[in-house]
Design a protein around this motif. Structure first.
Motif, short mmCIF file in Angstrom:
data_model
loop_
_atom_site.label_atom_id
_atom_site.label_comp_id
_atom_site.label_asym_id
_atom_site.label_seq_id
_atom_site.Cartn_x
_atom_site.Cartn_y
_atom_site.Cartn_z
N GLY A 61 17.88 22.88 -5.64
CA GLY A 61 17.80 21.42 -5.15
C GLY A 61 16.36 21.04 -5.35
O GLY A 61 16.00 19.76 -5.36
N LEU A 62 15.29 21.93 -5.46
CA LEU A 62 13.96 21.68 -5.56
C LEU A 62 13.52 20.99 -6.71
O LEU A 62 12.84 19.91 -6.71
CB LEU A 62 13.05 22.98 -5.33
CG LEU A 62 11.66 22.73 -5.55
CD1 LEU A 62 11.16 21.76 -4.38
CD2 LEU A 62 10.84 24.02 -5.39
N LYS A 63 14.28 21.26 -7.95
CA LYS A 63 14.31 20.41 -9.18
C LYS A 63 14.69 18.82 -8.75
O LYS A 63 13.99 18.13 -9.34
CB LYS A 63 15.03 20.93 -10.13
CG LYS A 63 14.42 22.36 -10.61
CD LYS A 63 15.56 22.72 -11.91
CE LYS A 63 15.30 24.28 -12.48
NZ LYS A 63 16.13 24.80 -13.28
N ASP A 64 15.70 18.91 -8.22
CA ASP A 64 16.17 17.51 -7.99
C ASP A 64 15.19 16.81 -7.19
O ASP A 64 14.95 15.43 -7.54
CB ASP A 64 17.57 17.69 -7.27
CG ASP A 64 18.66 18.13 -8.05
OD1 ASP A 64 19.40 17.21 -8.71
OD2 ASP A 64 18.90 19.23 -8.21
N LEU A 65 14.47 17.49 -6.01
CA LEU A 65 13.74 16.52 -5.22
C LEU A 65 12.21 16.08 -6.16
O LEU A 65 11.84 15.23 -6.07
CB LEU A 65 13.28 17.63 -4.17
CG LEU A 65 12.04 17.01 -3.13
CD1 LEU A 65 12.63 15.77 -2.57
CD2 LEU A 65 11.56 17.99 -2.27
N ILE A 66 11.93 16.99 -6.98
CA ILE A 66 10.64 16.70 -7.60
C ILE A 66 10.96 15.69 -8.84
O ILE A 66 10.18 14.61 -8.87
CB ILE A 66 10.30 18.06 -8.51
CG1 ILE A 66 9.91 19.09 -7.60
CG2 ILE A 66 9.08 17.61 -9.53
CD1 ILE A 66 9.46 20.31 -8.15
N SER A 67 12.24 15.51 -9.34
CA SER A 67 12.47 14.68 -10.46
C SER A 67 12.68 13.26 -9.83
O SER A 67 12.48 12.36 -10.33
CB SER A 67 13.69 15.17 -11.22
OG SER A 67 13.43 16.48 -12.02
N SER A 68 13.06 13.23 -8.64
CA SER A 68 13.61 12.14 -7.80
C SER A 68 12.44 11.30 -7.52
O SER A 68 12.39 10.07 -7.16
CB SER A 68 14.42 12.39 -6.72
OG SER A 68 13.65 12.88 -5.59
N GLN A 69 11.16 11.72 -7.72
CA GLN A 69 9.84 11.04 -7.09
C GLN A 69 9.38 9.92 -7.89
O GLN A 69 9.56 10.28 -9.28
CB GLN A 69 8.75 11.97 -6.56
CG GLN A 69 9.29 13.13 -5.55
CD GLN A 69 9.98 12.59 -4.42
OE1 GLN A 69 9.29 11.52 -3.71
NE2 GLN A 69 11.04 13.33 -4.17
N ASN A 70 8.86 9.06 -7.65
CA ASN A 70 8.50 8.03 -8.31
C ASN A 70 6.87 7.61 -8.53
O ASN A 70 6.23 7.01 -9.37
CB ASN A 70 8.98 6.51 -7.85
CG ASN A 70 10.46 6.33 -7.88
OD1 ASN A 70 11.22 7.11 -8.83
ND2 ASN A 70 11.13 5.79 -6.79
N ASN A 71 6.18 8.31 -7.54
CA ASN A 71 4.93 8.36 -7.65
C ASN A 71 4.17 9.26 -7.13
O ASN A 71 3.07 9.25 -6.34
CB ASN A 71 4.25 6.85 -6.89
CG ASN A 71 2.97 6.58 -7.08
OD1 ASN A 71 2.47 6.64 -7.99
ND2 ASN A 71 2.50 5.56 -5.80
N LEU A 72 4.33 10.42 -8.02
CA LEU A 72 3.72 11.59 -7.25
C LEU A 72 2.13 11.83 -7.75
O LEU A 72 2.21 11.67 -8.98
CB LEU A 72 4.49 13.03 -7.75
CG LEU A 72 3.98 14.28 -7.41
CD1 LEU A 72 4.15 14.45 -5.68
CD2 LEU A 72 4.75 15.42 -8.13
#
Length: 357
Positions: free
Chosen positions: A215-226
């Motif tokens: 699930g960590l990949k999903d969390l990282i990919s879902s961010q818009n302004n890291l």
């Protein structure tokens, strides 16, 4: 007649005292108005400034009667002062949620109150109390800003079961989450659900444990302004190669990158994707072999560069500075790198304001 400053004016003044805990605490004692204004600021990140057991007692006092009754039914003793509802709804002021700190504080609380209780029963009570505390926090906090969540290395089976994602009010509470400091091996469901709610995390710190949850990949990919990414490599950490594409998705927004610990499973060449970096901090992870590709990469906005414990060969470093030294304002290398003393560093980096080598 004493002149009273308006609330807005007091609030603006007290904001400057956010990091001055002693002075801010003194403001609580002046009068009710000063107390009302300053307590909101003090409780934003209360776990850094107060004794954990006292914070927990206050949070228990804030629990609804339904939760207090549930604690009693499960054999959890609540002292008389804690039964009284507090002057303020302190839980609603919290903006930082240190999950481990709360969990361990509850664990200590139960061990003191139930020193003869079997460990298996303490675990059940810990779970019940933790869930009720988080249920209240999710329903009362309007906009949480920061979460810290690492597994308890002494008992991962308990701490990995902390789950507040499904509580009422969670979506509203976590929508504007901007900072996440977490372990890579938190259960996947936590990351999956968080990725559906939180898409505006700007600061992400990941400590890599013995495995990496899917699930960590999903969390990282879902961010818009890291904007800030910190990767911490522990001694027995898992292979992180598969997760690198999730990082490079943010090549346009990322401006600060810190890597702590050696990347045992590949080079640091993925850093080349982050062309807008302003700060690069490599702590104990940058040998000449790993820096070979980076020495030729253009980082036109780089202002701060730091190497700790290890540094690439002097000729590689010179090549890098020839390309990227023009805009550097801060530059740090290990003290052992005496060869830099032979260089006129100001020629390579004419805008340096702070350097240590």
């Amino acid at each position: 007649m004493v002149c009273q400053l308006p609330v807005d004016c007091l609030n603006e003044i007290f904001e400057y005292l956010e990091k001055n805990i002693v002075t801010l605490h003194s403001c609580l004692l002046v009068n009710r108005l000063w107390c009302k204004v300053s307590v909101r600021i003090l409780w934003r990140d209360i776990w850094k400034s107060y004794i954990p057991s006292r914070i927990l007692n206050t949070l228990i006092a804030c629990l609804p009667n339904e939760s207090k009754n549930l604690l009693r039914k499960n054999g959890i003793f609540i002292s008389t002062p804690t039964l009284k509802y507090p002057l303020f709804n302190y839980a609603s002021f919290c903006k930082v949620l240190p999950i481990n700190e709360i969990y361990l504080t509850i664990d200590d609380f139960l061990k003191i109150e139930n020193f003869n209780t079997p460990i298996s029963l303490l675990r059940v009570r810990n779970h019940v109390m933790t869930q009720e505390i988080f249920k209240m926090l999710m329903s009362q906090i309007t906009s949480l800003k920061e979460i810290t969540y690492y597994l308890n290395v002494h008992d991962e089976s308990i701490s990995n079961n902390i789950n507040f994602i499904y509580f009422p009010g969670t979506k509203e509470c976590l929508t504007n989450l901007s900072e996440l400091n977490c372990g890579s091996n938190i259960n996947s469901e936590f990351f999956y659900q968080l990725s559906k709610i939180c898409c505006n995390i700007q600061s992400l710190i990941i400590g890599f444990g013995y495995n990496i949850s899917n699930g960590l990949k999903d969390l990282i990919s879902s961010q818009n302004n890291l904007k800030y990414l910190s990767l911490i490599q522990y001694y027995c950490s898992a292979d992180w190669l598969d997760i690198i594409p999730s990082f490079t998705k943010h090549s346009n927004t990322l401006i600060k990158l810190k890597i702590n610990g050696r990347n045992k499973y590949g080079s640091l060449s993925f850093i080349a994707a982050f062309k807008n970096l302003q700060e690069l901090d490599l702590l104990g992870c940058c040998t000449s072999q790993e820096f070979e590709v980076l020495q030729y990469v253009i980082f036109s906005k780089l202002q701060n560069l730091k190497f700790s414990r290890e540094c690439p060969k002097i000729e590689m470093l010179i090549k890098f500075l020839e390309i990227n030294g023009k805009n550097l304002k801060e530059f740090h290398v290990p003290n052992s790198l005496h060869l830099l003393d032979l260089l006129d560093i100001n020629i390579l980096c004419p805008n340096l304001k702070n350097n240590r080598y």
